[in-house]
Design a protein around this motif. Structure first.
Motif, PDB file in Angstrom:
ATOM      1  N   THR A  18      34.193  56.250  76.721  1.00 40.29           N
ATOM      2  CA  THR A  18      33.041  57.270  76.709  1.00 40.29           C
ATOM      3  C   THR A  18      31.763  56.539  76.826  1.00 40.29           C
ATOM      4  O   THR A  18      31.302  55.370  76.371  1.00 40.29           O
ATOM      5  N   ARG A  25      27.143  64.741  74.771  1.00 46.23           N
ATOM      6  CA  ARG A  25      28.338  65.608  75.203  1.00 46.23           C
ATOM      7  C   ARG A  25      28.379  66.977  74.941  1.00 46.23           C
ATOM      8  O   ARG A  25      28.587  67.954  75.797  1.00 46.23           O
ATOM      9  N   GLN A  29      28.530  69.468  77.889  1.00 47.12           N
ATOM     10  CA  GLN A  29      29.778  70.176  77.764  1.00 47.12           C
ATOM     11  C   GLN A  29      29.666  71.602  77.302  1.00 47.12           C
ATOM     12  O   GLN A  29      29.965  72.602  77.879  1.00 47.12           O
ATOM     13  N   ARG A 126      23.289  65.013  82.786  1.00 46.47           N
ATOM     14  CA  ARG A 126      24.674  64.231  82.959  1.00 46.47           C
ATOM     15  C   ARG A 126      24.911  63.982  84.336  1.00 46.47           C
ATOM     16  O   ARG A 126      25.493  62.857  84.732  1.00 46.47           O
TER      17      ARG A 126
END
Length: 198
Positions: A18, A25, A29, A126
């Motif tokens: 990670t 995240r 996500q 990201r």
């Protein structure tokens, strides 16, 4: 309907190494997944139902009239908001349209596009972080995440990692700056997209 959302499963990947934190995240996500899913739901007219239904009074086909109503927006009558429902008006804001106090509502035509653009904006940090990081942490960690690594081999690789870390201490300032830049971009993204209802 399952086929519409199958592509979204690629947004949630569990990786052995990670390279970001839990907030990052969730940002890249969960938020992106929700926004893309809602954009798909809004545009999936054949699965969800008609986005707008106009009531025809003549021989015009209902599909043609629905398309016309969709393109030309809808409106409410300002003076009809405070009238008695059931006696004066059938619904708040709906009344005879001869008055000049029309309030046009254009938002529903653009919802799917704005949700898609918001999802892209939430994914942008990201994308930048992946290009900055370029699997650097995976190569540094080597195979330490492997469950079948022997204790001696793990100890040897940890020593290599520690030596690398000590030898390159202070050389990763730009890398750190890039990570914090992406974190600030995430925060600016949330603040920039926060709209108060009028």
């Amino acid at each position: 309907m399952d086929g519409l959302f199958r592509g979204l499963s690629k947004l949630i990947k569990i990786t052995p190494v990670t390279n970001d934190d839990i907030v990052f995240r969730l940002h890249r996500q969960l938020t992106v997944l929700i926004l893309f899913a809602f954009s798909i739901i809004v545009t999936a007219r054949q699965y969800i139902g008609d986005p707008i239904d106009c009531l025809p009074k003549s021989e015009i086909s209902s599909d043609l009239l629905d398309t016309y109503c969709w393109i030309h927006t809808t409106f409410s009558i300002e003076s009809a908001w405070n009238k008695t429902i059931g006696t004066e008006v059938p619904y708040p804001g709906i009344d005879n349209s001869r008055g000049s106090d029309r309030v046009h509502h254009y938002y529903y035509q653009w919802v799917c596009f704005f949700l898609f653009i918001q999802a892209l904006l939430f994914y942008l940090p990201r994308f930048l972080w992946k290009s900055f990081e370029n699997h650097r942490l995976s190569s540094i960690v080597m195979d330490l995440h492997s469950p079948i690594l022997s204790h001696d081999e793990r100890s040897r690789q940890i020593k290599i990692f520690i030596n690398y870390f000590i030898a390159h201490l202070g050389y990763n300032g730009i890398f750190t700056f890039q990570y914090y830049f992406c974190q600030i971009l995430c925060f600016a993204n949330v603040v920039g997209q926060w709209n108060e209802p009028e």
